[in-house]
Design a protein around this motif. Structure first.
Motif, PDB file in Angstrom:
ATOM      1  N   THR A  48      28.341 -17.936 -26.703  1.00 37.32           N
ATOM      2  CA  THR A  48      27.454 -17.650 -27.912  1.00 37.32           C
ATOM      3  C   THR A  48      26.421 -18.127 -26.922  1.00 37.32           C
ATOM      4  OG1 THR A  48      28.743 -17.384 -29.756  1.00 37.32           O
ATOM      5  CG2 THR A  48      26.314 -17.189 -29.450  1.00 37.32           C
ATOM      6  N   VAL A  49      25.004 -17.158 -26.522  1.00 35.65           N
ATOM      7  CA  VAL A  49      23.949 -17.068 -25.580  1.00 35.65           C
ATOM      8  C   VAL A  49      22.663 -18.177 -26.554  1.00 35.65           C
ATOM      9  CG1 VAL A  49      22.531 -16.189 -23.279  1.00 35.65           C
ATOM     10  CG2 VAL A  49      24.481 -15.369 -23.954  1.00 35.65           C
ATOM     11  N   ALA A  50      21.888 -18.292 -25.773  1.00 38.76           N
ATOM     12  CA  ALA A  50      20.792 -18.831 -26.714  1.00 38.76           C
ATOM     13  C   ALA A  50      19.773 -20.146 -25.463  1.00 38.76           C
ATOM     14  CB  ALA A  50      21.606 -20.004 -27.857  1.00 38.76           C
ATOM     15  N   GLY A  51      18.446 -19.529 -25.451  1.00 40.63           N
ATOM     16  CA  GLY A  51      17.466 -20.284 -25.623  1.00 40.63           C
ATOM     17  C   GLY A  51      16.867 -19.632 -23.393  1.00 40.63           C
ATOM     18  N   ILE A  52      18.056 -18.491 -23.243  1.00 43.36           N
ATOM     19  CA  ILE A  52      17.688 -17.639 -21.729  1.00 43.36           C
ATOM     20  C   ILE A  52      16.042 -17.347 -21.968  1.00 43.36           C
ATOM     21  CG2 ILE A  52      17.702 -15.505 -21.359  1.00 43.36           C
ATOM     22  CD1 ILE A  52      20.242 -16.468 -20.672  1.00 43.36           C
ATOM     23  N   ALA A  53      14.753 -16.915 -22.921  1.00 47.06           N
ATOM     24  CA  ALA A  53      13.445 -16.909 -22.997  1.00 47.06           C
ATOM     25  C   ALA A  53      13.253 -18.285 -22.447  1.00 47.06           C
ATOM     26  CB  ALA A  53      13.240 -16.411 -23.692  1.00 47.06           C
ATOM     27  N   ILE A  54      13.654 -19.721 -22.693  1.00 49.02           N
ATOM     28  CA  ILE A  54      13.538 -20.731 -22.524  1.00 49.02           C
ATOM     29  C   ILE A  54      13.401 -20.839 -21.203  1.00 49.02           C
ATOM     30  CG2 ILE A  54      13.376 -23.337 -23.013  1.00 49.02           C
ATOM     31  CD1 ILE A  54      13.761 -22.485 -26.229  1.00 49.02           C
ATOM     32  N   ALA A  55      14.541 -20.153 -20.308  1.00 54.42           N
ATOM     33  CA  ALA A  55      15.411 -20.872 -19.370  1.00 54.42           C
ATOM     34  C   ALA A  55      14.402 -20.304 -18.682  1.00 54.42           C
ATOM     35  CB  ALA A  55      16.335 -20.229 -19.227  1.00 54.42           C
ATOM     36  N   GLU A  56      14.217 -18.554 -18.784  1.00 52.68           N
ATOM     37  CA  GLU A  56      13.258 -17.722 -17.747  1.00 52.68           C
ATOM     38  C   GLU A  56      12.346 -18.792 -17.704  1.00 52.68           C
ATOM     39  OE1 GLU A  56      12.588 -14.011 -19.133  1.00 52.68           O
ATOM     40  OE2 GLU A  56      14.467 -13.487 -19.297  1.00 52.68           O
ATOM     41  N   ALA A  57      11.381 -19.146 -18.813  1.00 55.11           N
ATOM     42  CA  ALA A  57       9.871 -19.772 -18.981  1.00 55.11           C
ATOM     43  C   ALA A  57       9.482 -21.496 -18.050  1.00 55.11           C
ATOM     44  CB  ALA A  57       9.615 -20.170 -20.060  1.00 55.11           C
ATOM     45  N   PHE A  58      10.811 -22.050 -17.547  1.00 58.68           N
ATOM     46  CA  PHE A  58      10.507 -22.844 -17.168  1.00 58.68           C
ATOM     47  C   PHE A  58      10.067 -21.379 -15.180  1.00 58.68           C
ATOM     48  CE2 PHE A  58      13.265 -24.954 -19.996  1.00 58.68           C
ATOM     49  CZ  PHE A  58      12.048 -26.558 -19.546  1.00 58.68           C
ATOM     50  N   PHE A  59      10.827 -21.318 -14.986  1.00 57.60           N
ATOM     51  CA  PHE A  59      11.080 -20.177 -13.522  1.00 57.60           C
ATOM     52  C   PHE A  59       9.635 -19.149 -13.767  1.00 57.60           C
ATOM     53  CE2 PHE A  59      15.442 -20.028 -14.506  1.00 57.60           C
ATOM     54  CZ  PHE A  59      15.986 -20.668 -13.681  1.00 57.60           C
ATOM     55  N   ARG A  60       9.505 -19.043 -14.790  1.00 62.49           N
ATOM     56  CA  ARG A  60       7.353 -18.316 -14.928  1.00 62.49           C
ATOM     57  C   ARG A  60       6.543 -19.314 -14.419  1.00 62.49           C
ATOM     58  NH1 ARG A  60       9.002 -13.131 -15.467  1.00 62.49           N
ATOM     59  NH2 ARG A  60       9.947 -12.148 -16.390  1.00 62.49           N
ATOM     60  N   HIS A  61       6.930 -20.550 -14.796  1.00 63.22           N
ATOM     61  CA  HIS A  61       5.877 -21.900 -14.961  1.00 63.22           C
ATOM     62  C   HIS A  61       5.213 -22.354 -13.133  1.00 63.22           C
ATOM     63  CE1 HIS A  61       3.502 -24.814 -16.445  1.00 63.22           C
ATOM     64  NE2 HIS A  61       4.127 -25.273 -15.409  1.00 63.22           N
ATOM     65  N   LEU A  62       6.426 -21.854 -12.812  1.00 63.69           N
ATOM     66  CA  LEU A  62       6.311 -22.447 -11.216  1.00 63.69           C
ATOM     67  C   LEU A  62       6.111 -21.719 -10.552  1.00 63.69           C
ATOM     68  CD1 LEU A  62       9.111 -25.163 -11.184  1.00 63.69           C
ATOM     69  CD2 LEU A  62       6.377 -25.629 -10.785  1.00 63.69           C
ATOM     70  N   ASP A  63       6.316 -19.993 -10.234  1.00 63.28           N
ATOM     71  CA  ASP A  63       6.248 -19.066  -9.447  1.00 63.28           C
ATOM     72  C   ASP A  63       5.732 -18.138 -10.254  1.00 63.28           C
ATOM     73  OD1 ASP A  63       6.090 -16.773  -8.157  1.00 63.28           O
ATOM     74  OD2 ASP A  63       8.433 -17.138  -7.490  1.00 63.28           O
ATOM     75  N   PRO A  64       5.294 -17.365 -10.252  1.00 61.34           N
ATOM     76  CA  PRO A  64       4.672 -16.703 -12.082  1.00 61.34           C
ATOM     77  C   PRO A  64       4.991 -15.132 -11.365  1.00 61.34           C
ATOM     78  CG  PRO A  64       2.621 -18.539 -11.511  1.00 61.34           C
ATOM     79  CD  PRO A  64       3.798 -18.537 -10.338  1.00 61.34           C
ATOM     80  N   ALA A  65       4.897 -15.274  -9.848  1.00 59.63           N
ATOM     81  CA  ALA A  65       5.366 -13.686  -9.500  1.00 59.63           C
ATOM     82  C   ALA A  65       7.291 -13.616  -9.561  1.00 59.63           C
ATOM     83  CB  ALA A  65       4.666 -13.804  -7.807  1.00 59.63           C
ATOM     84  N   VAL A  66       7.794 -13.997  -9.866  1.00 60.39           N
ATOM     85  CA  VAL A  66       8.944 -14.657  -9.553  1.00 60.39           C
ATOM     86  C   VAL A  66       9.948 -12.746 -10.799  1.00 60.39           C
ATOM     87  CG1 VAL A  66       8.961 -15.427 -12.242  1.00 60.39           C
ATOM     88  CG2 VAL A  66      11.445 -15.363 -10.762  1.00 60.39           C
ATOM     89  N   LEU A  67      10.567 -12.418  -9.822  1.00 61.00           N
ATOM     90  CA  LEU A  67      10.871 -11.069 -10.684  1.00 61.00           C
ATOM     91  C   LEU A  67      12.462 -11.690 -11.278  1.00 61.00           C
ATOM     92  CD1 LEU A  67      10.864  -8.655  -7.561  1.00 61.00           C
ATOM     93  CD2 LEU A  67       8.751  -9.203  -9.660  1.00 61.00           C
TER      94      LEU A  67
END
Length: 285
Positions: A48-67
């Protein structure tokens, strides 16, 4: 996204812990500054999935242009091999954020997955699964979010949102009734009273308990307690509840069953993230 949880502060603090004063020395030494990675995060087990948006936030923090292409939502039950996210962005940034993102989504999905198994075990009984305050310090808001994604209902968030009178409070006050009366006199609206004997129920109710926690009672005693309460307040079975015992407990007629191991003992979900170099992108040293 999660009430009471400061996502930007959590991401910044977690990355700062990992990066220290020197940064990601491996990626800086090995990966060209303008290299681009594509990546896929997937589950190796049914979860059961939980925390996907939090995981995304780590990538966006270091690369705001990440797709980022989010392929599932928190609360989804997915089969082994399901892709959760697809990423494309700066290779150094994605590698640097990888462990923090994975640790978080593995931990929260592990909690949600374990919670789902308990929810399924009491399906049809009418009882509701509750979590507890047995959480890792600093992570309570997101761990309780994960139990909600697994189908549970949150118990108290902290010491502030309800009184919970336990045996140590009773020992000081002198009796269940006296401890409950003191909480009532203090103007507290939600008064949860822990009882471990049938003869404590009426004194607690008479003094103003709004919720009874029936602690470590076997099923036969729980049935007697539920019958005595007769719907006057919600009842909660608690203490040592396991997956192999929870259904019998829920079938006694209690309103709730609380389980500390949802947050205390959940194993991390097996989730991976694989990157490949995007050959179409520049990769100069």
């Amino acid at each position: 996204m999660i009430p009471g949880f400061d996502l930007p502060a959590f991401v910044a603090a977690t990355l700062a812990e990992d990066l220290g004063t020197g940064g990601d020395v491996t990626s800086q030494a090995v990966i060209p500054a303008d290299a681009v990675f594509t990546g896929v995060m997937d589950s190796r087990d049914a979860i059961t999935v939980a925390g996907i948006a939090i995981a995304e936030a780590f990538f966006r923090h270091l690369d705001p242009a990440v797709l980022i292409d989010r392929l599932v939502a928190d609360g989804d039950r997915v089969a082994a091999g399901t892709e959760l996210l697809r990423l494309r962005g700066n290779a150094r940034a994605l590698l640097t954020a990888e462990r923090s993102a994975l640790n978080t989504v593995q931990h929260l999905s592990g909690i949600a997955t374990l919670t789902t198994t308990y929810v399924d075990a009491i399906a049809g009984t009418g009882a509701t699964l509750l979590d507890t305050r047995k959480t890792i310090p600093g992570l309570r808001r997101i761990e309780k979010y994960a139990t909600r994604m697994g189908g549970a209902t949150n118990h108290r968030i902290g010491l502030w949102d309800a009184a919970m009178i336990k045996d140590n409070h009773v020992a000081v006050a002198g009796s269940v009734g006296e401890a409950t009366a003191r909480a009532k006199a203090a103007g507290i609206e939600r008064i949860i009273v822990e009882v471990d004997r049938i003869d404590q129920i009426e004194p607690a109710l008479s003094a103003g308990a709004t919720h009874l926690l029936l602690d470590n009672m076997p099923p036969a005693m729980l049935r007697d307690a539920v019958a005595l309460v007769a719907g006057r307040v919600p009842t909660e079975a608690s203490g040592g509840v396991r997956l192999d015992t929870i259904r019998a407990i829920a079938e006694t007629g209690v309103t709730y069953v609380s389980v500390g191991r949802l947050t205390q003992s959940a194993p991390a979900a097996d989730i991976g993230l694989d990157f490949t170099l995007d050959a179409a992108a520049p990769a100069r040293a």
